[in-house]
Design an enzyme around this catalytic site. Structure first.
Site, short mmCIF file in Angstrom:
data_model
loop_
_atom_site.label_atom_id
_atom_site.label_comp_id
_atom_site.label_asym_id
_atom_site.label_seq_id
_atom_site.Cartn_x
_atom_site.Cartn_y
_atom_site.Cartn_z
N THR A 1 0.81 -1.22 0.00
CA THR A 1 0.00 0.00 0.00
C THR A 1 0.84 1.27 0.00
OG1 THR A 1 -0.14 -0.10 2.40
CG2 THR A 1 -2.00 -1.03 1.17
N ASN B 1 7.87 -7.86 2.58
CA ASN B 1 8.27 -6.46 2.70
C ASN B 1 7.58 -5.74 3.86
OD1 ASN B 1 8.96 -3.62 1.55
ND2 ASN B 1 6.72 -3.68 1.55
N TYR C 1 13.85 -2.32 16.91
CA TYR C 1 13.73 -2.37 15.44
C TYR C 1 14.95 -3.10 14.87
CZ TYR C 1 13.48 -1.10 10.53
OH TYR C 1 13.45 -1.17 9.16
N PHE D 1 7.94 5.38 5.93
CA PHE D 1 8.59 4.72 7.07
C PHE D 1 8.77 5.65 8.27
CE2 PHE D 1 12.53 3.59 9.29
CZ PHE D 1 12.32 2.26 9.61
P1 NDP Z 1 6.13 2.22 4.35
O1 NDP Z 1 5.64 2.66 5.69
O2 NDP Z 1 6.01 3.16 3.22
O3 NDP Z 1 5.43 0.84 3.94
C1 NDP Z 1 5.22 -0.18 4.88
C2 NDP Z 1 4.23 -1.18 4.32
O4 NDP Z 1 4.09 -2.25 5.27
C3 NDP Z 1 2.85 -0.58 4.09
O5 NDP Z 1 2.35 -1.03 2.86
C4 NDP Z 1 2.02 -1.14 5.23
O6 NDP Z 1 0.68 -1.36 4.79
C5 NDP Z 1 2.70 -2.50 5.46
N1 NDP Z 1 2.43 -3.00 6.80
C6 NDP Z 1 2.85 -2.49 7.99
N2 NDP Z 1 2.33 -3.18 8.99
C7 NDP Z 1 1.56 -4.16 8.45
C8 NDP Z 1 0.74 -5.20 8.98
N3 NDP Z 1 0.62 -5.38 10.30
N4 NDP Z 1 0.09 -6.02 8.13
C9 NDP Z 1 0.21 -5.85 6.79
N5 NDP Z 1 0.96 -4.90 6.22
C10 NDP Z 1 1.62 -4.05 7.04
O7 NDP Z 1 7.66 1.82 4.59
P2 NDP Z 1 8.77 1.18 3.62
O8 NDP Z 1 8.25 0.97 2.27
O9 NDP Z 1 9.99 1.98 3.80
O10 NDP Z 1 8.99 -0.20 4.38
C11 NDP Z 1 8.96 -1.46 3.73
C12 NDP Z 1 10.00 -2.37 4.37
O11 NDP Z 1 11.29 -1.84 4.15
C13 NDP Z 1 9.87 -2.53 5.90
O12 NDP Z 1 10.08 -3.88 6.22
C14 NDP Z 1 11.00 -1.67 6.43
O13 NDP Z 1 11.44 -2.12 7.68
C15 NDP Z 1 12.03 -1.86 5.35
N6 NDP Z 1 13.09 -0.87 5.26
C16 NDP Z 1 12.79 0.46 5.08
C17 NDP Z 1 13.81 1.37 4.97
C18 NDP Z 1 13.56 2.84 4.84
O14 NDP Z 1 14.50 3.63 5.08
N7 NDP Z 1 12.38 3.27 4.45
C19 NDP Z 1 15.21 0.96 5.01
C20 NDP Z 1 15.42 -0.44 5.23
C21 NDP Z 1 14.39 -1.31 5.31
P3 NDP Z 1 -0.64 -1.04 5.66
O15 NDP Z 1 -0.31 0.06 6.61
O16 NDP Z 1 -1.65 -0.67 4.62
O17 NDP Z 1 -0.96 -2.33 6.32
C1 8X3 Z 2 15.28 1.55 7.98
C2 8X3 Z 2 16.60 2.24 7.93
O1 8X3 Z 2 18.43 3.25 9.41
O2 8X3 Z 2 16.13 3.99 9.80
O3 8X3 Z 2 15.43 0.18 8.19
O4 8X3 Z 2 16.85 1.82 10.48
S1 8X3 Z 2 17.01 2.83 9.50
#
Ligand code: NDP
Ligand code: 8X3
Length: 253
Positions: free
Chosen positions: A11, A87, A153, A190
């Site tokens: 999403t 993801n 985290y 995020f």
């Molecule tokens: P976003 O917040 O943009 O996206 C997170 C997604 O996870 C949303 O689609 C949300 O959908 C879904 N989600 C969260 N909780 C639930 C749940 N309980 N059930 C189902 N879906 C869920 O963040 P990112 O795209 O950045 O994050 C994606 C992944 O990347 C995560 O695992 C994050 O830890 C990882 N990551 C992110 C980084 C960053 O700097 N942004 C760096 C490294 C890793 P909805 O709320 O609709 O359920």
């Molecule tokens: C997301 C990147 O550095 O905020 O995983 O943990 S950081």
């Protein structure tokens, strides 16, 4: 049907970007997340723009029963999932353990670790029965280095690293590919989630340098799935050029 790709957390951010790239490459996509309206809108957009088949499933990865039910509810020809992108995930808060919010810890552990396990447990048996499949786990630099106040985290992302290796060992005899992609700072929703909607604090995370975009990570996800059947990328760490470690950033302002 082309390859069927199941993406958790489609999403927003990285998951949504993956859905777009896989659709652009003519795959059939199962997009999932809790926000149903966003899923419906994205599904319509992808069908219209790329002419691909899209199925959307709204559920919470923390609820094992929901995970199993939505999978069971899939039409038979959508159950033969070729690629799973684990993801969905989040960070909640940034506090020392001694003053940490226990509810935030539960959300992170339940989503990032148990959610990934529930979805993998549900989808892997089919892949094993068919003797092929690819699981891609989205880890993080936070799963390689602990940073101050990142405690829980970071622990969840170290767990993703361990589970990626464990799933690879457990499924190697069945021909399953298992990849971890571990990004540094990616500008998505995020930080808005981490700081509970505090837009100023969230924007500050990416201030003064060029962060990764969700599309950069999606490019890598699609790339690792494009290789010949005898080639697997185990692990990929992707950072913004301006980021040397979890805490070392070249900020210009
Ligand atoms: P976003 O917040 O943009 O996206 C997170 C997604 O996870 C949303 O689609 C949300 O959908 C879904 N989600 C969260 N909780 C639930 C749940 N309980 N059930 C189902 N879906 C869920 O963040 P990112 O795209 O950045 O994050 C994606 C992944 O990347 C995560 O695992 C994050 O830890 C990882 N990551 C992110 C980084 C960053 O700097 N942004 C760096 C490294 C890793 P909805 O709320 O609709 O359920
Ligand atoms: C997301 C990147 O550095 O905020 O995983 O943990 S950081």
């Amino acid at each position: 049907m082309n390859s069927i790709v199941f993406i958790t957390g489609a999403t927003s951010g990285i998951g949504e970007a993956c859905a777009r790239k896989f659709a652009a490459n003519n795959h059939s996509i199962i997009i999932t997340g809790r926000r149903e309206e966003r899923l419906k809108k994205l599904a319509e957009e992808l069908r219209k723009e790329f002419g691909v088949e899209v199925h959307s499933l709204s559920f919470d990865v923390r609820n094992l029963q929901e995970v199993q039910q939505v999978f069971t509810s899939l039409p038979e020809d959508w159950k033969t999932i070729d690629i799973l992108v684990n993801n969905a995930g989040l960070a909640a808060g940034l506090s020392p353990v001694q003053t940490g919010v226990v509810d935030d810890w539960e959300r992170m552990i339940d989503t990032n670790v148990k959610g990934l396990l529930y979805v993998s447990r549900t989808i892997l048996p089919g892949m094993i029965a068919r003797g092929k499949g690819h699981v891609i786990n989205i880890g993080s630099v936070a799963g390689r280095e602990v940073y101050p106040n990142g405690n829980v985290y970071c622990a969840t992302k170290f767990a993703v690293d361990a589970l990626t290796k464990g799933i690879r060992m457990d499924t190697v005899e069945h021909g399953i590919k298992v990849t971890q992609i571990a990004p540094g700072a990616v500008e998505t929703e995020f930080s808005m989630v981490r700081f509970r909607g505090d837009a100023e604090r969230a924007a500050g995370v990416y201030k003064g340098f060029h962060p990764l975009l969700a599309e950069d990570i999606a490019d890598a996800v699609v790339y690792v799935t494009s290789l010949p059947s005898h080639v697997n990328i185990n692990d990929m760490v992707i950072m913004p050029t301006a980021q040397a470690s979890a805490t070392v950033l070249n900020r210009k302002s």
